[in-house]
Design a protein around this motif. Structure first.
Motif, PDB file in Angstrom:
ATOM      1  N   CYS A 149       0.845  -1.190   0.000  1.00 36.80           N
ATOM      2  CA  CYS A 149       0.000   0.000   0.000  1.00 36.80           C
ATOM      3  C   CYS A 149       0.887   1.248   0.000  1.00 36.80           C
ATOM      4  O   CYS A 149       1.742   1.388   0.870  1.00 36.80           O
ATOM      5  N   CYS A 152       0.114   3.208   3.540  1.00 38.88           N
ATOM      6  CA  CYS A 152       0.452   2.729   4.882  1.00 38.88           C
ATOM      7  C   CYS A 152       1.424   1.549   4.874  1.00 38.88           C
ATOM      8  O   CYS A 152       1.718   1.001   5.919  1.00 38.88           O
ATOM      9  N   SER A 154       1.083  -1.489   4.118  1.00 43.23           N
ATOM     10  CA  SER A 154       0.562  -2.840   4.347  1.00 43.23           C
ATOM     11  C   SER A 154       0.742  -3.668   3.082  1.00 43.23           C
ATOM     12  O   SER A 154       0.742  -3.131   1.981  1.00 43.23           O
ATOM     13  N   CYS A 167      -6.884  -1.873   0.642  1.00 45.42           N
ATOM     14  CA  CYS A 167      -5.900  -2.099   1.707  1.00 45.42           C
ATOM     15  C   CYS A 167      -6.620  -2.470   2.994  1.00 45.42           C
ATOM     16  O   CYS A 167      -7.570  -1.814   3.401  1.00 45.42           O
ATOM     17  N   GLY A 169      -5.235  -2.349   5.821  1.00 39.53           N
ATOM     18  CA  GLY A 169      -4.736  -1.466   6.868  1.00 39.53           C
ATOM     19  C   GLY A 169      -5.488  -0.136   6.882  1.00 39.53           C
ATOM     20  O   GLY A 169      -6.092   0.233   7.880  1.00 39.53           O
ATOM     21  N   CYS A 170      -5.468   0.588   5.749  1.00 36.14           N
ATOM     22  CA  CYS A 170      -6.046   1.936   5.736  1.00 36.14           C
ATOM     23  C   CYS A 170      -7.347   2.013   4.936  1.00 36.14           C
ATOM     24  O   CYS A 170      -7.927   3.095   4.807  1.00 36.14           O
TER      25      CYS A 170
HETATM   26 ZN   LIG Z   1      -2.987   1.057   3.358  1.00 40.98          ZN
END
Ligand SMILES: [Zn+2]
Ligand SMILES: [Zn+2]
Length: 251
Positions: A149, A152, A154, A167, A169-170
């Motif tokens: 990503c 972030c 990830s 993603c 993560g974000c």
């Molecule tokens: Zn991300």
């Protein structure tokens, strides 16, 4: 004529909430799928194991990518929250229903759900949720590492044909081809020590298919200037970027 708020195509029969006929059909099918297939499947996975995805064997520890680690429990919680929110919009008391009853309430109020003023946003939220669910329900060996990503860092995984990736993560969404191109650039910094077979296995995790025989041929023909022999027989330090680039020329 107005534009559909989801697909942004102009819709002749724009309804009050501005979803076109196609999007209404797709949205409804997605809601059905969530309660009929995805949630029951995720729940049975959760009962069987603590989380989906066992860390994979990696040939060298130094730059091992992160294992695929999608928690069924998080996905279930998000899916159930979405159902509770929609059910609560039908009638406030429904928000406290368990997921199955909430889903039934939604399914039996098609008109209300599809004509809700928030339908376009709800549909977009559901799309993200079902995409993540789908990914978790795809057998792990069908998932590849698409890249990282940009926001972030990830790891982004998906099916080889994925056009876009969200993603975990974000929660941002990215175009898969651009993510893969950046990944291939970064592969030049990744080295793996092992046999041609180990290198082929590692590339497979990125969706890059090459046989160990082909890698051996490249070695013999001197096409891999970054590959250096080790003191062990048949073992080399390979540069994954070079292998990916070589594969690109070969195609
Ligand atoms: Zn991300
Ligand atoms: Zn539409």
């Amino acid at each position: 004529m107005t534009d559909c708020q989801h697909c942004h195509k102009s819709a002749k029969t724009a309804s009050a909430n501005m979803l076109c006929a196609n999007c209404r059909t797709d949205y409804w099918a997605m809601i059905y799928q969530l309660g009929h297939v995805q949630l029951p499947a995720l729940r049975s996975i959760m009962l069987r194991q603590a989380h989906i995805g066992t860390p994979e064997h990696t040939p060298n520890k130094g730059n091992a990518p992160l294992p695929i680690d999608t928690h069924a429990q998080d996905l279930i919680a998000e899916s159930e929250a979405w159902l509770a929110e929609q059910a609560g919009k039908i009638r406030a008391a429904y928000a406290a229903y368990d997921w199955r009853k909430a889903w039934y309430a939604i399914i039996s109020n098609r008109h209300t759900i599809l004509n809700m003023s928030t339908a376009a946003d709800d549909y977009a939220a559901l799309e993200h949720i079902t995409r993540r669910n789908e990914q978790a329900l795809t057998p792990e060996d069908e998932l590849i590492i698409l890249g990282t990503c940009p926001k972030c860092d990830s790891m982004l995984t998906g099916t080889p044909e994925a056009e876009s990736v969200t993603c975990q993560g974000c929660h941002r969404e990215w175009a898969a081809p651009a993510i893969k191109a950046a990944r291939d650039e970064r592969l030049w910094q990744v080295r793996i020590t092992g046999t041609p077979s180990d290198a082929a296995k590692e590339l497979k995790r990125y969706g890059l298919t090459v046989s160990r025989n082909l890698i051996s041929q490249w070695l013999k023909r001197g096409k891999l200037s970054h590959a250096t022999p080790t003191k062990h027989k048949r073992q080399y330090v390979f540069n994954l970027g070079e292998l990916a680039a070589q594969l690109d020329c070969h195609r």
